[in-house]
Scaffold this motif. Sequence first.
Motif: not given
Length: 144
Positions: A102-110
């Motif tokens: 029930g856990e998700t690591e979200v990485t955002y690149e821009l």
Amino acid sequence: MADRTSSSITIKAAKADVMAVIADLDAYPEWAGGVRFEVTETGDDGRARGARMSLEGGPISDTVGLAYTWDGDDGVRWELVEPGTMVSGLRGAYTLSGTGPGETEVTYELAVDVRIPMIGMIKRKGEKRIIDSALKGLKRHVER
């Protein structure tokens, strides 16, 4: 556009639930301030293949065309296909990975390029502010 900025956050939700929010471009104004989308093309999976993004407020207000590439619930990448008045280059991605039940690591690149001269440090600071705001908004929206 060699430089890019990235940041990560852990969200207490399954990858599929997080990606469902990311993929719902029409709902972005609910959790990502200053951005609106108009989907222009949809794939067989129902997700956007193309969209026009309007940035409102802050130092840059513009409308650009984006193309999307989806990797199931593991990630999405987008790139500029129609420059705006100020934005001349844009590339980004969300990458999701399960970190536990029930856990998700979200990485955002821009990476953003603008037509006006801008010191790299200031540009990266702006990208960082956009990323951090989006990740915090995403977390609040998914976990509520």
